[in-house]
Design a protein around this motif. Structure first.
Motif, PDB file in Angstrom:
ATOM      1  N   UNK A   1       0.818  -1.205   0.000  1.00  0.00           N
ATOM      2  CA  UNK A   1       0.000   0.000   0.000  1.00  0.00           C
ATOM      3  C   UNK A   1       0.853   1.257   0.000  1.00  0.00           C
ATOM      4  N   UNK A   2       1.915   1.254   0.814  1.00  0.00           N
ATOM      5  CA  UNK A   2       2.806   2.409   0.854  1.00  0.00           C
ATOM      6  C   UNK A   2       3.530   2.590  -0.474  1.00  0.00           C
ATOM      7  N   UNK A   3       3.930   1.467  -1.103  1.00  0.00           N
ATOM      8  CA  UNK A   3       4.590   1.549  -2.404  1.00  0.00           C
ATOM      9  C   UNK A   3       3.642   2.123  -3.451  1.00  0.00           C
ATOM     10  N   UNK A   4       2.397   1.648  -3.458  1.00  0.00           N
ATOM     11  CA  UNK A   4       1.419   2.178  -4.413  1.00  0.00           C
ATOM     12  C   UNK A   4       1.253   3.683  -4.239  1.00  0.00           C
ATOM     13  N   UNK A   5       1.202   4.135  -2.991  1.00  0.00           N
ATOM     14  CA  UNK A   5       1.041   5.568  -2.742  1.00  0.00           C
ATOM     15  C   UNK A   5       2.253   6.351  -3.237  1.00  0.00           C
ATOM     16  N   UNK A   6       3.453   5.805  -3.060  1.00  0.00           N
ATOM     17  CA  UNK A   6       4.651   6.491  -3.552  1.00  0.00           C
ATOM     18  C   UNK A   6       4.632   6.576  -5.080  1.00  0.00           C
TER      19      UNK A   6
ATOM     20  N   UNK B   1      -6.640  -3.386  -6.265  1.00  0.00           N
ATOM     21  CA  UNK B   1      -7.078  -4.683  -6.791  1.00  0.00           C
ATOM     22  C   UNK B   1      -5.885  -5.537  -7.212  1.00  0.00           C
ATOM     23  N   UNK B   2      -4.897  -4.918  -7.848  1.00  0.00           N
ATOM     24  CA  UNK B   2      -3.733  -5.665  -8.296  1.00  0.00           C
ATOM     25  C   UNK B   2      -2.865  -6.164  -7.167  1.00  0.00           C
ATOM     26  N   UNK B   3      -2.950  -5.531  -5.998  1.00  0.00           N
ATOM     27  CA  UNK B   3      -2.155  -5.951  -4.854  1.00  0.00           C
ATOM     28  C   UNK B   3      -2.766  -7.139  -4.129  1.00  0.00           C
ATOM     29  N   UNK B   4      -4.046  -7.389  -4.323  1.00  0.00           N
ATOM     30  CA  UNK B   4      -4.733  -8.465  -3.617  1.00  0.00           C
ATOM     31  C   UNK B   4      -5.096  -9.637  -4.513  1.00  0.00           C
ATOM     32  N   UNK B   5      -4.795  -9.534  -5.806  1.00  0.00           N
ATOM     33  CA  UNK B   5      -5.242 -10.553  -6.749  1.00  0.00           C
ATOM     34  C   UNK B   5      -4.754 -11.940  -6.328  1.00  0.00           C
ATOM     35  N   UNK B   6      -5.686 -12.892  -6.314  1.00  0.00           N
ATOM     36  CA  UNK B   6      -5.383 -14.256  -5.923  1.00  0.00           C
ATOM     37  C   UNK B   6      -5.589 -14.527  -4.445  1.00  0.00           C
ATOM     38  N   UNK B   7      -5.684 -13.470  -3.655  1.00  0.00           N
ATOM     39  CA  UNK B   7      -5.827 -13.643  -2.207  1.00  0.00           C
ATOM     40  C   UNK B   7      -7.182 -13.156  -1.690  1.00  0.00           C
TER      41      UNK B   7
ATOM     42  N   UNK C   1      -7.195  -3.888   4.820  1.00  0.00           N
ATOM     43  CA  UNK C   1      -7.062  -2.794   5.792  1.00  0.00           C
ATOM     44  C   UNK C   1      -5.604  -2.395   5.969  1.00  0.00           C
ATOM     45  N   UNK C   2      -4.719  -3.384   5.986  1.00  0.00           N
ATOM     46  CA  UNK C   2      -3.293  -3.094   6.120  1.00  0.00           C
ATOM     47  C   UNK C   2      -2.786  -2.331   4.895  1.00  0.00           C
ATOM     48  N   UNK C   3      -3.267  -2.715   3.719  1.00  0.00           N
ATOM     49  CA  UNK C   3      -2.871  -2.022   2.485  1.00  0.00           C
ATOM     50  C   UNK C   3      -3.261  -0.550   2.560  1.00  0.00           C
ATOM     51  N   UNK C   4      -4.494  -0.284   2.984  1.00  0.00           N
ATOM     52  CA  UNK C   4      -4.963   1.099   3.072  1.00  0.00           C
ATOM     53  C   UNK C   4      -4.174   1.862   4.131  1.00  0.00           C
ATOM     54  N   UNK C   5      -3.847   1.190   5.244  1.00  0.00           N
ATOM     55  CA  UNK C   5      -3.040   1.848   6.278  1.00  0.00           C
ATOM     56  C   UNK C   5      -1.689   2.289   5.713  1.00  0.00           C
ATOM     57  N   UNK C   6      -1.047   1.383   4.953  1.00  0.00           N
ATOM     58  CA  UNK C   6       0.230   1.734   4.344  1.00  0.00           C
ATOM     59  C   UNK C   6       0.080   2.879   3.360  1.00  0.00           C
ATOM     60  N   UNK C   7      -0.998   2.857   2.592  1.00  0.00           N
ATOM     61  CA  UNK C   7      -1.227   3.906   1.595  1.00  0.00           C
ATOM     62  C   UNK C   7      -1.410   5.264   2.257  1.00  0.00           C
ATOM     63  N   UNK C   8      -2.251   5.311   3.314  1.00  0.00           N
ATOM     64  CA  UNK C   8      -2.576   6.590   3.947  1.00  0.00           C
ATOM     65  C   UNK C   8      -1.403   7.165   4.742  1.00  0.00           C
ATOM     66  N   UNK C   9      -0.357   6.361   4.974  1.00  0.00           N
ATOM     67  CA  UNK C   9       0.854   6.904   5.595  1.00  0.00           C
ATOM     68  C   UNK C   9       1.581   7.846   4.629  1.00  0.00           C
ATOM     69  N   UNK C  10       1.269   7.725   3.336  1.00  0.00           N
ATOM     70  CA  UNK C  10       1.954   8.513   2.314  1.00  0.00           C
ATOM     71  C   UNK C  10       1.052   9.592   1.723  1.00  0.00           C
ATOM     72  N   UNK C  11      -0.203   9.211   1.425  1.00  0.00           N
ATOM     73  CA  UNK C  11      -1.112  10.167   0.807  1.00  0.00           C
ATOM     74  C   UNK C  11      -2.544   9.744   1.111  1.00  0.00           C
TER      75      UNK C  11
END
Length: 324
Positions: free
Chosen positions: A135-140, A237-243, A254-264
């Protein structure tokens, strides 16, 4: 090494040697993947692994689009957004090379400097910690894209509502009630995407989970073949595909969104879940498309069917089920 038993055509060997200026006698190509859209090979020069080359099948993508992919890879590396492979230029000082087969069809090709991780298996551990990092990588990536000025000639595909429609899964050997369930879920997801059609868009990677190899504490983004202009939520969607069928999928999300919101700031949860639903149907549909694997593996088909039906059921109960 992820090699295939299929051989590399002699015309491709000759074309790669000419484009990148390698002596044909010193160049050895090992096929890594023969896919419906591309051919991936390992190039060794004088017995030294030198490059991983992706040759796109004719009509798949233009040379300019492949040059554009290389431009984004370079920009991310130069701006220290994430570790990326080096792009090897041709003798013509270009990133992409046109390689003609015996029928006159053109295969655009791109060479990345060899690194063992490029031909190794993807990371197998998907937990809340790794999901938060994605999530943080996606935000960056999104922050960089919003500030970056691509060259005027930059071209990549645009993913719109019509591109999300999948019909191949309708050929799956499922009961009529199951097919109706999938159809209803797809209609609901497409309606949500249509409603959110004006959400922010940009250059999006779209395949973070399958393209990230971690080395210690460092992310290494190894593949950009799916990058396109589309909604930023596509990276969710691409970060969770298959899971998605996992019972802990909401925790991963939820963890993905937490990582994302740490950046933007995070985007639209309804759109993110709708795109996850359409992505799942597209993955399931690949089993039954004319370009999909033949024959279909029964165990894989059963697992994908069970998971897809479960996701559709959960989605129809709540359009934000992954983030509730």
């Amino acid at each position: 090494m992820l090699t295939t038993t299929e051989s590399v055509p002699t015309w491709l060997h000759a074309g790669i040697a000419a484009a990148w200026g390698w002596q044909p006698d010193a160049l050895e190509l090992t096929a890594l993947r023969h896919g419906p859209h591309d051919l991936l090979v390992l190039a060794s020069v004088e017995d030294t692994p030198t490059a991983v080359i992706r040759a796109l099948r004719p009509g798949r993508m233009s040379l300019t689009a492949l040059e554009s992919e290389a431009a984004w890879i370079r920009a991310l590396g130069e701006d220290d957004v994430v570790r990326v492979p080096s792009v090897l230029t041709t003798d013509a000082d270009l990133a992409a090379a046109p390689i003609d087969d015996p029928t006159g069809r053109r295969w655009p090709a791109l060479a990345l400097g060899f690194d063992p991780v490029l031909i190794g298996p993807p990371p197998l551990t998907v937990d809340t910690a790794s999901s938060r990092r994605l999530g943080a990588l996606a935000a960056r990536l999104h922050e960089h894209e919003l500030a970056w000025q691509p060259p005027s000639w930059f071209r990549r595909p645009t993913i719109e509502l019509v591109d999300l429609v999948e019909t191949a899964w309708e050929s799956a050997p499922l009961p009529p009630s199951a097919l109706r369930l999938l159809g209803t879920a797809q209609e609901a997801a497409l309606a949500t995407v249509s409603w959110a059609g004006n959400a922010p868009t940009g250059l999006v990677h779209r395949d973070l989970l399958g393209s990230v190899v971690r080395i210690g504490e460092e992310e290494y983004l190894t593949e950009f073949a799916e990058c396109a202009w589309t909604w930023f939520e596509q990276d969710f969607a691409g970060s969770l595909v298959g899971h998605e069928p996992r019972r802990d999928a909401p925790s991963l999300a939820a963890a993905w969104v937490e990582g994302y919101t740490e950046v933007r700031p995070w985007g639209d949860p309804r759109l993110a879940c709708a795109l996850t639903m359409t992505r799942r149907l597209q993955n399931y549909g690949r089993l039954w498309s004319t370009t999909g694997p033949t024959p279909v593996d029964p165990e894989e088909a059963e697992a994908l069917a069970e998971g897809t039906l479960d996701i559709a059921t959960r989605y129809l109960r709540s359009e934000t089920w992954l983030l509730d």
